[in-house]
Design a protein around this motif. Sequence first.
Motif, PDB file in Angstrom:
ATOM      1  N   LEU A   1       0.791  -1.229   0.000  1.00  0.00           N
ATOM      2  CA  LEU A   1       0.000   0.000   0.000  1.00  0.00           C
ATOM      3  C   LEU A   1       0.825   1.281   0.000  1.00  0.00           C
ATOM      4  O   LEU A   1       0.366   2.303  -0.491  1.00  0.00           O
ATOM      5  N   SER A   2       2.003   1.253   0.607  1.00  0.00           N
ATOM      6  CA  SER A   2       2.901   2.412   0.666  1.00  0.00           C
ATOM      7  C   SER A   2       2.240   3.662   1.238  1.00  0.00           C
ATOM      8  O   SER A   2       2.558   4.774   0.850  1.00  0.00           O
TER       9      SER A   2
ATOM     10  N   LYS B   1      -9.320   1.111  -7.269  1.00  0.00           N
ATOM     11  CA  LYS B   1      -8.896   1.064  -8.664  1.00  0.00           C
ATOM     12  C   LYS B   1      -7.450   1.542  -8.816  1.00  0.00           C
ATOM     13  O   LYS B   1      -7.080   2.191  -9.785  1.00  0.00           O
ATOM     14  N   ALA B   2      -6.652   1.226  -7.798  1.00  0.00           N
ATOM     15  CA  ALA B   2      -5.256   1.649  -7.775  1.00  0.00           C
ATOM     16  C   ALA B   2      -4.319   0.596  -8.349  1.00  0.00           C
ATOM     17  O   ALA B   2      -3.150   0.860  -8.562  1.00  0.00           O
ATOM     18  N   LEU B   3      -4.849  -0.586  -8.593  1.00  0.00           N
ATOM     19  CA  LEU B   3      -4.015  -1.674  -9.090  1.00  0.00           C
ATOM     20  C   LEU B   3      -4.112  -1.698 -10.608  1.00  0.00           C
ATOM     21  O   LEU B   3      -5.030  -2.266 -11.185  1.00  0.00           O
ATOM     22  N   VAL B   4      -3.154  -1.019 -11.248  1.00  0.00           N
ATOM     23  CA  VAL B   4      -3.154  -0.895 -12.697  1.00  0.00           C
ATOM     24  C   VAL B   4      -1.905  -1.591 -13.220  1.00  0.00           C
ATOM     25  O   VAL B   4      -0.801  -1.351 -12.717  1.00  0.00           O
TER      26      VAL B   4
ATOM     27  N   MET C   1       7.551   2.463  -6.794  1.00  0.00           N
ATOM     28  CA  MET C   1       7.246   1.632  -7.953  1.00  0.00           C
ATOM     29  C   MET C   1       5.748   1.677  -8.262  1.00  0.00           C
ATOM     30  O   MET C   1       4.929   1.716  -7.341  1.00  0.00           O
ATOM     31  N   PRO C   2       5.366   1.674  -9.549  1.00  0.00           N
ATOM     32  CA  PRO C   2       3.932   1.602  -9.873  1.00  0.00           C
ATOM     33  C   PRO C   2       3.284   0.412  -9.156  1.00  0.00           C
ATOM     34  O   PRO C   2       3.901  -0.649  -9.008  1.00  0.00           O
ATOM     35  N   LYS C   3       2.054   0.583  -8.699  1.00  0.00           N
ATOM     36  CA  LYS C   3       1.395  -0.415  -7.847  1.00  0.00           C
ATOM     37  C   LYS C   3       1.288  -1.795  -8.487  1.00  0.00           C
ATOM     38  O   LYS C   3       1.421  -2.799  -7.808  1.00  0.00           O
ATOM     39  N   GLY C   4       1.041  -1.844  -9.783  1.00  0.00           N
ATOM     40  CA  GLY C   4       0.961  -3.144 -10.461  1.00  0.00           C
ATOM     41  C   GLY C   4       2.278  -3.887 -10.397  1.00  0.00           C
ATOM     42  O   GLY C   4       2.322  -5.076 -10.083  1.00  0.00           O
TER      43      GLY C   4
ATOM     44  N   LYS D   1       9.059  -6.137 -15.678  1.00  0.00           N
ATOM     45  CA  LYS D   1       9.067  -4.672 -15.669  1.00  0.00           C
ATOM     46  C   LYS D   1       9.485  -4.135 -14.304  1.00  0.00           C
ATOM     47  O   LYS D   1      10.211  -3.141 -14.223  1.00  0.00           O
ATOM     48  N   ALA D   2       9.052  -4.808 -13.245  1.00  0.00           N
ATOM     49  CA  ALA D   2       9.440  -4.387 -11.892  1.00  0.00           C
ATOM     50  C   ALA D   2      10.952  -4.527 -11.710  1.00  0.00           C
ATOM     51  O   ALA D   2      11.606  -3.631 -11.162  1.00  0.00           O
TER      52      ALA D   2
END
Length: 180
Positions: free
Chosen positions: A37-38, A89-92, A125-128, A163-164
Motif C-alpha cells: 500500500l505504501s 482502482k489503484a491496481l493498474v 514503484m507503480p502499484k501493479g 518490468k518491476a
Amino acid sequence: MEETEIIAGCIKNDTNVQRYLFDMHYRRTFHVAMRYLSNYHDTEDVLSISYTRIFKNIGNFDYRGEGSLQKWINTVVINESIRFLKSKKALVFQEDETILTLNASLEVNSDFIDAEEVYQLLEAMPKGYRTVFNLFAIEGYSHKEIGEILQINENTSKSQLSKARNYMILKLKKSSHALK
C-alpha cells in the motif's frame, strides 16, 4: 503461549488472547501491508479489517504445525491489501516503453545499495509492478497463483515482474551514478 492455545483462546473470543495475538503479529503484518500500500493510513485501515477478519474466521483456520498461523495471518493481510487496492482502482498493470526497452543486464554498483534505498524504490514503484514483485519475490507465490489472486493472466504476472525488475535496475543504476 503456544499457537494452539492462542487459536483456542481466540475462538473463545478471549480478548486478552486476541490482544496477545495482535501484539505478537502487528509489527510484521504492518510491514507486509505497507509493502503493498505504501501509505500509513491505508495500511492501518487494512490491518483493522484484516484483524477483524482474522478473529472472525480463526475457527475455520486449519492448524498445520508451528508457523502455519503466521502464514495464514500474512495471507489474510495480503488478500485485504490487494482487495483494498482493487477497490480504489489503484491496481493498474501498465505498459511503460522506457522500462520495456531497458536492458536487464545493466551493471549496478552494489557497493552503494542499501536496504533503505531499495525500500524507497519499492514504495515509488507503480502499484501493479510492486504488487506482483511482492507476491513473487517476497511472498514466494508462483505466477499461476499470482494470476489467480489478482485475476490476471499468468503472462501478465510474468510481464509485470520483468518490468518491476527492470524498473529497480534502472533506478538503482541512476542512483549509483549520482553517488559517483
